[in-house]
Design a protein around this motif. Structure first.
Motif, PDB file in Angstrom:
ATOM      1  N   GLU A  61       0.840  -1.195   0.000  1.00 46.99           N
ATOM      2  CA  GLU A  61       0.000   0.000   0.000  1.00 46.99           C
ATOM      3  C   GLU A  61       0.879   1.249   0.000  1.00 46.99           C
ATOM      4  O   GLU A  61       1.702   1.449   0.895  1.00 46.99           O
ATOM      5  CB  GLU A  61      -0.901   0.017   1.234  1.00 46.99           C
ATOM      6  N   VAL A  62       0.721   2.093  -1.018  1.00 48.71           N
ATOM      7  CA  VAL A  62       1.519   3.313  -1.135  1.00 48.71           C
ATOM      8  C   VAL A  62       0.614   4.536  -1.146  1.00 48.71           C
ATOM      9  O   VAL A  62      -0.565   4.443  -1.479  1.00 48.71           O
ATOM     10  CB  VAL A  62       2.397   3.317  -2.415  1.00 48.71           C
ATOM     11  N   GLN A  63       1.188   5.668  -0.766  1.00 46.99           N
ATOM     12  CA  GLN A  63       0.489   6.944  -0.851  1.00 46.99           C
ATOM     13  C   GLN A  63       1.520   8.057  -0.915  1.00 46.99           C
ATOM     14  O   GLN A  63       2.654   7.888  -0.467  1.00 46.99           O
ATOM     15  CB  GLN A  63      -0.456   7.151   0.323  1.00 46.99           C
ATOM     16  N   ALA A  64       1.136   9.186  -1.454  1.00 47.81           N
ATOM     17  CA  ALA A  64       2.021  10.345  -1.500  1.00 47.81           C
ATOM     18  C   ALA A  64       2.125  10.931  -0.098  1.00 47.81           C
ATOM     19  O   ALA A  64       1.177  10.867   0.687  1.00 47.81           O
ATOM     20  CB  ALA A  64       1.481  11.378  -2.475  1.00 47.81           C
ATOM     21  N   GLU A  76      10.524  14.324  -0.760  1.00 49.51           N
ATOM     22  CA  GLU A  76      10.186  15.264  -1.829  1.00 49.51           C
ATOM     23  C   GLU A  76      11.239  16.358  -1.962  1.00 49.51           C
ATOM     24  O   GLU A  76      11.101  17.457  -1.445  1.00 49.51           O
ATOM     25  CB  GLU A  76       8.791  15.848  -1.600  1.00 49.51           C
ATOM     26  N   TYR A  98       6.746  10.948  -4.929  1.00 51.92           N
ATOM     27  CA  TYR A  98       7.071   9.549  -4.667  1.00 51.92           C
ATOM     28  C   TYR A  98       5.896   8.831  -4.030  1.00 51.92           C
ATOM     29  O   TYR A  98       5.314   9.324  -3.060  1.00 51.92           O
ATOM     30  CB  TYR A  98       8.259   9.449  -3.710  1.00 51.92           C
ATOM     31  N   PRO A  99       5.534   7.643  -4.541  1.00 53.75           N
ATOM     32  CA  PRO A  99       4.571   6.812  -3.825  1.00 53.75           C
ATOM     33  C   PRO A  99       5.332   6.148  -2.677  1.00 53.75           C
ATOM     34  O   PRO A  99       6.273   5.392  -2.906  1.00 53.75           O
ATOM     35  CB  PRO A  99       4.117   5.803  -4.879  1.00 53.75           C
ATOM     36  N   ALA A 101       5.687   4.006   1.086  1.00 50.26           N
ATOM     37  CA  ALA A 101       5.087   2.897   1.813  1.00 50.26           C
ATOM     38  C   ALA A 101       5.883   2.616   3.083  1.00 50.26           C
ATOM     39  O   ALA A 101       7.082   2.893   3.149  1.00 50.26           O
ATOM     40  CB  ALA A 101       5.070   1.641   0.940  1.00 50.26           C
ATOM     41  N   SER A 131       9.785   3.038  -1.379  1.00 50.44           N
ATOM     42  CA  SER A 131       9.049   3.494  -2.549  1.00 50.44           C
ATOM     43  C   SER A 131       9.379   2.585  -3.725  1.00 50.44           C
ATOM     44  O   SER A 131      10.534   2.173  -3.872  1.00 50.44           O
ATOM     45  CB  SER A 131       9.427   4.926  -2.907  1.00 50.44           C
ATOM     46  N   VAL A 134      10.178   6.473  -8.927  1.00 45.61           N
ATOM     47  CA  VAL A 134       9.604   7.311  -9.972  1.00 45.61           C
ATOM     48  C   VAL A 134      10.722   7.640 -10.954  1.00 45.61           C
ATOM     49  O   VAL A 134      11.893   7.506 -10.644  1.00 45.61           O
ATOM     50  CB  VAL A 134       9.001   8.633  -9.414  1.00 45.61           C
TER      51      VAL A 134
END
Length: 143
Positions: A61-64, A76, A98-99, A101, A131, A134
């Motif tokens: 599960e990833v999120q910004a 970032e 970046y995603p 986790a 991550s 990207v």
């Protein structure tokens, strides 16, 4: 962002980064293998007698990262800095957020810290995040 060292297994990329961006890339042999959800990563710099070993797992599960959080501050980065014979230079870095986790670390060593001139902390890292990565574009350095 300031890089103390960067290991890479592509000699042309090492030469390019060192020559045009003055970044501290080092030639290294690197390998990664997945085992039961964990990644076993090994890296041995050319001329070093021992390899670094890390064993870690990154959640699916990833999120910004949210602005103002530690994760945002650490991940970032949109400028890089390097030291040249003419002083400190700055380059713009462009990438999608970046995603990120949660990650867990089962094995680690202090070799990268020692190679960068830091003392052995004698303890595991304080913060771990992962991550899938990207694509990143780096622009020419300026004064």
């Amino acid at each position: 962002m300031w890089f103390y060292s960067l290991d890479c297994n592509q000699p042309l990329a090492v030469w390019t980064a060192r020559t045009f961006f003055h970044l501290p890339y080092q030639n290294a042999r690197m390998s990664a293998a997945e085992d039961d959800g964990f990644i076993d990563y090994r890296c041995q710099r050319r001329g070093e007698s021992s390899a670094s070993h890390f064993r870690y797992c990154i959640d699916a599960e990833v999120q910004a990262a949210e602005a103002g959080t530690l994760a945002f501050f650490l991940a970032e980065r949109y400028l890089l800095f390097s030291r040249t014979a003419r002083g400190i230079r700055c380059g713009q870095v462009n990438h999608a957020p970046y995603p990120l986790a949660k990650a867990s670390l089962e094995a680690w060593d202090a070799n990268p810290l020692l190679q960068a001139g830091f003392a052995d902390p004698q303890r595991p890292p304080d913060h771990i995040i992962g991550s899938p990565g990207v694509d990143v574009a780096v622009y020419p350095l300026s004064a």
